[in-house]
Write a protein that holds these residues in place. Structure first.
Motif, PDB file in Angstrom:
ATOM      1  N   GLN A   1       0.826  -1.208   0.000  1.00 25.78           N
ATOM      2  CA  GLN A   1       0.000   0.000   0.000  1.00 25.78           C
ATOM      3  C   GLN A   1       0.865   1.265   0.000  1.00 25.78           C
ATOM      4  OE1 GLN A   1      -3.442  -0.168   0.047  1.00 25.78           O
ATOM      5  NE2 GLN A   1      -3.243  -2.398   0.000  1.00 25.78           N
ATOM      6  N   TRP A   2       0.223   2.368  -0.326  1.00 22.71           N
ATOM      7  CA  TRP A   2       0.807   3.694  -0.138  1.00 22.71           C
ATOM      8  C   TRP A   2       0.310   4.224   1.200  1.00 22.71           C
ATOM      9  CZ3 TRP A   2       4.070   6.569  -3.285  1.00 22.71           C
ATOM     10  CH2 TRP A   2       4.350   6.029  -4.536  1.00 22.71           C
ATOM     11  N   HIS A   3       1.151   4.945   1.900  1.00 23.88           N
ATOM     12  CA  HIS A   3       0.730   5.635   3.121  1.00 23.88           C
ATOM     13  C   HIS A   3       1.316   7.034   3.113  1.00 23.88           C
ATOM     14  CE1 HIS A   3       4.575   3.729   4.290  1.00 23.88           C
ATOM     15  NE2 HIS A   3       4.744   4.794   5.064  1.00 23.88           N
ATOM     16  N   ASP A   4       0.880   7.848   4.036  1.00 25.15           N
ATOM     17  CA  ASP A   4       1.291   9.243   4.109  1.00 25.15           C
ATOM     18  C   ASP A   4       2.172   9.471   5.327  1.00 25.15           C
ATOM     19  OD1 ASP A   4      -0.432  10.340   1.904  1.00 25.15           O
ATOM     20  OD2 ASP A   4      -1.996   9.498   3.189  1.00 25.15           O
TER      21      ASP A   4
ATOM     22  N   ALA B   1      12.494   2.460   9.330  1.00 29.30           N
ATOM     23  CA  ALA B   1      13.411   3.567   9.076  1.00 29.30           C
ATOM     24  C   ALA B   1      13.808   3.543   7.608  1.00 29.30           C
ATOM     25  CB  ALA B   1      14.647   3.463   9.965  1.00 29.30           C
ATOM     26  N   ILE B   2      13.306   4.491   6.843  1.00 30.55           N
ATOM     27  CA  ILE B   2      13.582   4.533   5.401  1.00 30.55           C
ATOM     28  C   ILE B   2      15.068   4.673   5.111  1.00 30.55           C
ATOM     29  CG2 ILE B   2      13.283   7.039   5.172  1.00 30.55           C
ATOM     30  CD1 ILE B   2      11.928   6.472   2.441  1.00 30.55           C
ATOM     31  N   GLN B   3      15.816   5.289   6.029  1.00 31.70           N
ATOM     32  CA  GLN B   3      17.244   5.500   5.821  1.00 31.70           C
ATOM     33  C   GLN B   3      18.073   4.282   6.233  1.00 31.70           C
ATOM     34  OE1 GLN B   3      15.440   6.718   8.249  1.00 31.70           O
ATOM     35  NE2 GLN B   3      16.595   6.657  10.155  1.00 31.70           N
ATOM     36  N   GLY B   4      17.403   3.241   6.680  1.00 33.01           N
ATOM     37  CA  GLY B   4      18.104   2.047   7.147  1.00 33.01           C
ATOM     38  C   GLY B   4      17.761   0.820   6.323  1.00 33.01           C
ATOM     39  N   ILE B   5      17.638  -0.277   7.035  1.00 35.92           N
ATOM     40  CA  ILE B   5      17.354  -1.572   6.411  1.00 35.92           C
ATOM     41  C   ILE B   5      16.046  -1.540   5.624  1.00 35.92           C
ATOM     42  CG2 ILE B   5      16.846  -4.005   6.921  1.00 35.92           C
ATOM     43  CD1 ILE B   5      18.639  -3.536   9.495  1.00 35.92           C
ATOM     44  N   ALA B   6      15.068  -0.777   6.101  1.00 28.80           N
ATOM     45  CA  ALA B   6      13.748  -0.738   5.468  1.00 28.80           C
ATOM     46  C   ALA B   6      13.759  -0.099   4.087  1.00 28.80           C
ATOM     47  CB  ALA B   6      12.746  -0.013   6.363  1.00 28.80           C
TER      48      ALA B   6
ATOM     49  N   TYR C   1      12.341  -2.082   1.346  1.00 24.82           N
ATOM     50  CA  TYR C   1      10.895  -2.330   1.317  1.00 24.82           C
ATOM     51  C   TYR C   1      10.116  -1.178   0.688  1.00 24.82           C
ATOM     52  CZ  TYR C   1      12.499  -5.499   5.027  1.00 24.82           C
ATOM     53  OH  TYR C   1      13.180  -6.427   5.763  1.00 24.82           O
ATOM     54  N   ILE C   2      10.817  -0.149   0.235  1.00 22.55           N
ATOM     55  CA  ILE C   2      10.142   1.060  -0.237  1.00 22.55           C
ATOM     56  C   ILE C   2      10.520   1.337  -1.694  1.00 22.55           C
ATOM     57  CG2 ILE C   2       9.852   3.535   0.158  1.00 22.55           C
ATOM     58  CD1 ILE C   2      10.445   2.854   3.154  1.00 22.55           C
ATOM     59  N   PRO C   3       9.646   0.907  -2.624  1.00 22.69           N
ATOM     60  CA  PRO C   3       9.959   1.090  -4.043  1.00 22.69           C
ATOM     61  C   PRO C   3      10.014   2.551  -4.473  1.00 22.69           C
ATOM     62  CG  PRO C   3       8.129  -0.454  -3.754  1.00 22.69           C
ATOM     63  CD  PRO C   3       8.421   0.155  -2.418  1.00 22.69           C
TER      64      PRO C   3
END
Length: 189
Positions: A98-101, A150-155, A158-160
């Motif tokens: 999904q997309w989230h804000d 954490a978008i700046q980390g391992i995650a 998971y974020i295309p």
């Protein structure tokens, strides 16, 4: 240059603010982060940023204070930090595919003025298997992070894609923070 204080103990916010080339000190205020009845995520993050700034100004009235708060919103609900492993898994299950804000409220304040804004970024989160959730939780990274990642980390894997400010998702939208700081400093000098 006036004395600048970052109203946060977040290492991510400290790293981001350092990118602006500023000398600053850290003071993390104790502010009630409970969501008010009927409060939107936009109002919530801006209110908390303002409350944090005012709490620090009460102690350091001659400073320029930079405060922020970041939260996620999905399906009309504010998603904060995970309270447990089970809570993190529930968050990831909801966000998967999904997309989230992501919203950050930023406040730059002095004893004579307070300027704030809310920044919005859309984030796509790919579907995670139960095994991936177990592995990610075991890293310790999700604890204490809004949305349990954490978008700046391992995650990052998971974020295309995102639409908007990357630094906002990390926790401090740099462009908007710099703009607020410039406006406040112009009036302080």
């Amino acid at each position: 240059m006036a004395h600048i204080i970052l109203a946060s103990s977040s290492p991510r916010r400290q790293e981001l603010l350092t990118q602006l080339g500023l000398d600053f000190e850290i003071y993390s205020p104790d502010v009630d982060e409970a969501v008010l009845d009927g409060e939107t995520v936009q109002h919530y993050v801006e209110r908390l940023a303002r409350d944090k700034a005012q709490a620090v100004l009460a102690r350091f009235p001659d400073a320029i204070v930079i405060a922020a708060d970041t939260s996620l919103s999905f399906a009309g609900q504010i998603i904060g930090k995970p309270e447990s492993k089970q809570h993190a898994f529930a968050i990831w299950s909801a966000l998967s595919g999904q997309w989230h804000d992501v919203y950050s409220g930023v406040c730059v304040a002095t004893s004579s003025q307070s300027l704030s804004t809310v920044v919005h970024t859309e984030v796509e989160f790919r579907s995670l298997s139960h095994a991936e959730m177990e592995k990610y939780w075991a890293t310790g990274e999700p604890a204490g992070k809004a949305g349990a990642y954490a978008i700046q980390g391992i995650a990052a894997q998971y974020i295309p894609q995102i639409r908007g400010s990357y630094s906002n998702v990390v926790g401090l939208p740099l462009y908007e923070t710099a703009q607020l700081l410039e406006r406040v400093q112009t009036q302080v000098l």
